[in-house]
Scaffold this active site. Structure first.
Site, mmCIF file in Angstrom:
data_model
loop_
_atom_site.group_PDB
_atom_site.id
_atom_site.type_symbol
_atom_site.label_atom_id
_atom_site.label_comp_id
_atom_site.label_asym_id
_atom_site.label_seq_id
_atom_site.Cartn_x
_atom_site.Cartn_y
_atom_site.Cartn_z
ATOM 1 C CB THR A 122 -0.942 0.021 1.213
ATOM 2 O OG1 THR A 122 -0.162 -0.088 2.401
ATOM 3 C CG2 THR A 122 -1.926 -1.120 1.141
ATOM 4 C CB CYS A 123 4.058 2.181 1.559
ATOM 5 S SG CYS A 123 3.591 1.807 3.266
ATOM 6 C CG PHE A 124 6.250 1.345 -2.106
ATOM 7 C CD1 PHE A 124 7.076 2.459 -1.986
ATOM 8 C CD2 PHE A 124 6.362 0.334 -1.163
ATOM 9 C CE1 PHE A 124 8.014 2.537 -0.972
ATOM 10 C CE2 PHE A 124 7.295 0.415 -0.148
ATOM 11 C CZ PHE A 124 8.124 1.527 -0.036
#
Length: 984
Positions: free
Chosen positions: A951-953
């Site tokens: 989710t961060c990327f």
């Protein structure tokens, strides 16, 4: 022909022999000199005549001079004259060349100092002061200043030489007039200015207080005044159509109002109503008027009746006709009336028709104005360059001349089409343009920041169009000078200028926007390319003017779209700032680069004050950069990357744990928030905190304390009954502010009204329609109802939900007359009064949670989107912005993925967004602002694996499934049940 009556004078005036004078009733005398009289005047001691350009004066009989004077020809060395005026003692003479001479009691003439290089077109005399109007529209005064009659200032002692009345320098004047100790001027548009002695109300201002500077006679505005005349202590004006107004001293009946009272306001001379007066002239204690159509002259005030030497002074307080000879009526028209101390003269010219020459415009008496023919002559260089330069200097150095140019026949507004054509013709000659630019630049520096009268502000209508036409590319000097002068205007003048701008034709208004937007864009462009010597304050000037124009367009509902104000070069500035920051990450402390960064940030902080100039995406970028700059200033050159703001939280009790954490008051709001879900693995590189706010939003909506109410259309508003626990609203505001500051969305659908209130704007009935459509429709129906009986039959009073909108509201019925007030109070109650305490605490918390107040630059709609995300889901755009790793868009797996994705229900598509990004909200600008990278996982047990998300990327790891059905099942399972970070 010359007619005269009144106090005794030399028979024949020295112009003809006594036996050639024709005698009429009541002492009237008529004569026809061989050499025609071109102009004449009479004062207390003298009368003067101009014949063939030569001046002769006659001393009049008076109490202290007991014999008839003889006509004396003045020796004035080859000069010819066109005008003479007498005052209390001496006279002023105007030569054909525009020179001014003054004559004393002994008839000695000498040049007036202070007007040596001026071309004068009008002169006038009072008892102790005189005035002159120059060809370039400037007023000069000299003499005594005992009552402020010079219009300079209260403490000015007076002057024997001509002094410039600077406060009138921008007003295009048509006429000047001097009385006993008071002065008047009339503008081309019919605006009347008076100053000086006001003991009898002769200034028409409603009082008896002297004025030391020119003051607009507001009661004459709109009367279309075409001429004005001052007497000893009274004044008369003539309006277009022939209406006469008089005011001031009435002790001798000189006002013609059937009384001897003074009048402090202009009052119509009722006895002359409908007579279509063509001329009005004031003497010491009397007034003369003429009616060209009937060739009649009327007089009122002091009157000497009887034979010369045996006359009797009487007072007439109503106009009565002067008995002229039949020859006067048949062969002559009235050219000029002269009313002296106790003498009356009428100058007649031979001519056909009923229209007096006095009623026609006289070019020699008018100020110079710009026109197409003049510009054509310059551009084609039909005259010598020396002559053209002199004319350009005279024309463009005078705000009065420019303001008087291109006036319509009504004289009260510019002909914009004519002005535009004329200005565009200047482009035909580079030398002319260059000279005009230099003169205009000098003129701008001399403009009065406190102009008198509205007409002087027309310069700020014409100059932008002129500058736009002549200013060369990449040059903003004239625009900057213009902006500086506009910003120096006092508040009242600003309001008038805004009124003028609001009425501009669309083309001119767009040109005005374009001029200052272009100047702003050029300056921002230069700043973007590292020219740090640019004056940022100059940029602020341009933007302030643009802001005023934007406000004018909004308030006047002008059809100038917001996009016309957007300066796209701001994106270039932000791009260069991004490059600078990236360079600094690699080369930490390069002095010049750091200076450049600070220079860009300073520019952004100025742009922050002018939100209309940037689009939504640019404003969001500015917000992010300012947040970065704030963090950098606190943390030093290296950004801290520790666990200072680490929030450890249980997924099952996210709201409770968050409130407990915030109450500890250990959170540093200025630093980024980091989230860790207890019992789960993973570092928060924005993905976990995004999911945190998404979960927190759901918990807030389910909050047992019912802080928020879900309305009929799923929008959310403050619970007006929840008044005990105000800290709940404070922490709700903190959470919302934290989300905005940390660039995350809150999944709570607040109405636009909340964001208006945060930006200190008032919600409207349209906002209520968004929140509560049924209520709003009822109120709109109430406003639209035509029948008063129907409104009464609704039996409404000033109460809402048991609360009084005004004191004793339950006893005040809503009627057709007060229904608008009722609706306004109703809307105010819903959005303000009923939730006053709740919103105040929420707002306090919001400011705490978002310690960077740069969000105030957003429009309400923008703040709502940055807070909640875009409401538009363009799913095709998500596919278009996708990138691929270890696979391509043409692979069968990828084709199957998108086939399955577009088969999903809307709810499941949004679940996919949560799975991939931690939130289902779309950023402003759409999916193109998000990263979507699909990475192929090629492994032997692919059909046993679920899709994974980083989710961060924004990375979707997709196993290489054997068929589309397996892909469909695994994807739906993942987005439906895999809520815990790191769990397959």
């Amino acid at each position: 022909m010359l007619c005269f009556w009144g106090a005794q004078v030399r028979e024949g005036l020295g112009l003809v022999k006594a036996e050639q004078v024709k005698k009429g009733k009541c002492g009237l005398r008529c004569l026809c000199p061989k050499t025609a009289v071109q102009d004449m005047s009479a004062g207390r001691s003298f009368a003067g005549f101009i014949r063939d350009g030569k001046v002769s004066v006659l001393r009049l009989r008076s109490e202290d001079y007991n014999h008839d004077g003889k006509l004396k020809k003045l020796q004035l060395k080859n000069k010819t004259f066109r005008q003479i005026v007498f005052g209390g003692d001496g006279a002023v003479l105007l030569a054909n060349a525009g020179n001014v001479l003054i004559m004393d009691k002994s008839t000695v003439c000498k040049p007036l100092k202070g007007l040596e290089n001026r071309q004068v077109i009008q002169i006038t005399c009072g008892d102790h002061h005189s005035m002159a109007l120059t060809k370039d529209g400037q007023v000069f005064v000299w003499g005594e200043n005992s009552h402020g009659q010079l219009g300079l200032r209260k403490d000015h002692p007076g002057s024997p030489s001509a002094q410039h009345v600077q406060s009138l320098s921008g007003v295009p004047l048509a006429q000047i007039s001097a009385g006993g100790d008071h002065s008047f001027v009339l503008s081309l548009s019919g605006v009347v200015f008076g100053w000086g002695k006001n003991s009898a109300g002769q200034l028409g201002l409603g009082d008896t207080t002297d004025r030391h500077v020119p003051t607009v006679v507001n009661s004459l505005n709109g009367k279309k005044t075409v001429s004005i005349s001052c007497g000893g202590e009274h004044t008369a004006t003539l309006s277009k159509g022939g209406t006469v107004f008089t005011f001031g001293s009435g002790g001798s009946g000189q006002l013609g109002h059937k009384s001897f009272r003074d009048e402090h306001h202009p009052r119509v001379v009722g006895e002359l109503w409908g007579s279509e007066v063509s001329q009005v002239t004031c003497g010491r204690h009397h007034t003369l008027v003429s009616v060209a159509s009937s060739k009649l002259i009327y007089s009122f005030g002091c009157w000497i009746q009887g034979k010369p030497g045996n006359g009797k002074m009487i007072k007439k307080f109503v106009p009565f006709p002067v008995d002229l000879s039949t020859k006067c009526n048949r062969e002559y028209t009235i050219e000029k009336l002269i009313a002296g101390e106790n003498h009356y003269f009428a100058l007649f010219f031979k001519g056909l028709g009923n229209i007096s020459a006095m009623s026609k415009p006289n070019p020699s008496k008018g100020i110079v104005t710009l026109n197409e023919r003049m510009i054509e002559r310059w551009v084609s260089e039909r005259d010598s360059w020396v002559t053209i330069k002199r004319e350009i200097t005279k024309m463009f150095s005078s705000a009065a001349c420019l303001n008087g140019s291109f006036l319509k026949a009504s004289q009260d507004e510019q002909d914009f089409e004519l002005a535009e054509k004329a200005f565009s013709k200047l482009l035909g000659n580079e030398k002319v343009i260059s000279k005009v630019m230099k003169v205009v630049e000098q003129m701008l520096r001399s403009l009065n920041p406190n102009p008198v009268g509205e007409e002087s502000l027309r310069i700020y209508i014409l100059l932008p169009e002129l500058i736009r036409c002549i200013q060369k590319q990449q040059r903003t000097e004239l625009t900057e000078a213009l902006a500086s002068k506009i910003l120096q205007l006092d508040p009242d003048a600003h309001k008038v200028l805004e009124k003028y701008w609001s009425k501009l034709p669309d083309g001119w208004l767009k040109s005005l926007v374009k001029l200052f937007r272009k100047a702003s864009a050029e300056l921002i462009g230069q700043i973007s390319y590292g020219k740090m010597n640019q004056d940022i304050q100059c940029l602020e000037k341009f933007l302030k003017i643009l802001q005023t124009i934007h406000q004018v367009c909004c308030s006047a509902n002008r059809d100038i779209p917001n996009r016309d104000f957007i300066i796209h070069e701001i994106n270039d500035l932000l791009d260069m700032l991004q490059v600078t920051l990236e360079y600094l990450k690699e080369c930490n402390d390069v002095y010049e680069i750091v200076l450049k960064q600070h220079y860009y940030i300073r520019t952004i902080k100025i742009l922050l004050k002018f939100p209309f100039a940037a689009d939504s995406a640019s404003k969001w970028r500015m917000f992010c950069y300012l947040r970065y700059e704030r963090l950098q200033s606190i943390s030093g050159s290296f950004m801290r990357n520790d666990n200072t703001n680490m929030l450890q939280i249980n997924r099952e009790s996210v709201l409770t744990d968050t409130l407990e954490y915030l109450r500890q008051n250990i959170h540093s709001y200025i630093h980024p928030l980091k989230v860790e879900f207890i019992g789960e693995h993973g570092s928060d590189i924005r993905g976990l905190s995004a999911e945190f706010f998404s979960l927190l939003s759901q918990s807030i909506l389910k909050w047992e304390k019912k802080v928020l109410e879900v309305q009929e259309n799923s929008l959310v508003w403050f619970n007006p009954d929840h008044v005990q626990a105000n800290r709940d609203f404070y922490y709700l505001g903190v959470i919302c502010g934290m989300a905005l500051y940390n660039h995350h969305f809150i999944n709570i659908d607040f109405p636009l009204a909340l964001f208006k209130k945060l930006l200190q704007q008032s919600p409207t009935l349209n906002d209520l329609e968004e929140l509560s459509p049924v209520e709003a429709r009822s109120l709109k129906s109430l406003l639209e109802e035509d029948e008063e009986e129907v409104v009464d039959m609704l039996f409404l009073d000033f109460m809402v939900k048991g609360q009084e909108l005004i004191p004793n509201g339950n006893q005040i019925p809503v009627t057709k007359a007060n229904r608008l007030e009722y609706v306004d109070l109703y809307v105010d109650f819903i959005f303000n009064k009923s939730v006053k305490s709740q919103f105040e605490h929420f707002s306090e918390g919001f400011y705490k949670g978002c310690p960077l107040d740069a969000w105030s630059m957003f429009h309400p709609e923008e703040l709502q989107q940055f807070f909640q995300g875009s409401p538009k889901y363009e799913w095709k755009e998500l596919q278009l912005c996708a990138s691929y790793e270890k696979c391509s868009a043409s692979d069968e797996l990828i084709k199957n993925f998108w086939t399955v994705f577009f088969e999903l229900s809307e709810e499941n598509k949004r679940k996919f967004l949560v799975f991939l990004y931690g939130t289902d909200r779309v950023p402003v600008g759409g999916f193109s602002k998000r990263v979507l990278n699909i990475s192929l996982l090629n492994c032997p047990d692919a059909d046993d694996r679920l899709p994974e998300a980083q989710t961060c990327f924004g990375i979707l790891i997709l196993p290489k499934y054997s068929d589309i059905n397996t892909l469909r099942n695994k994807l739906i399972h993942a987005i439906s049940f895999c809520e815990v970070f790191g769990r397959e």
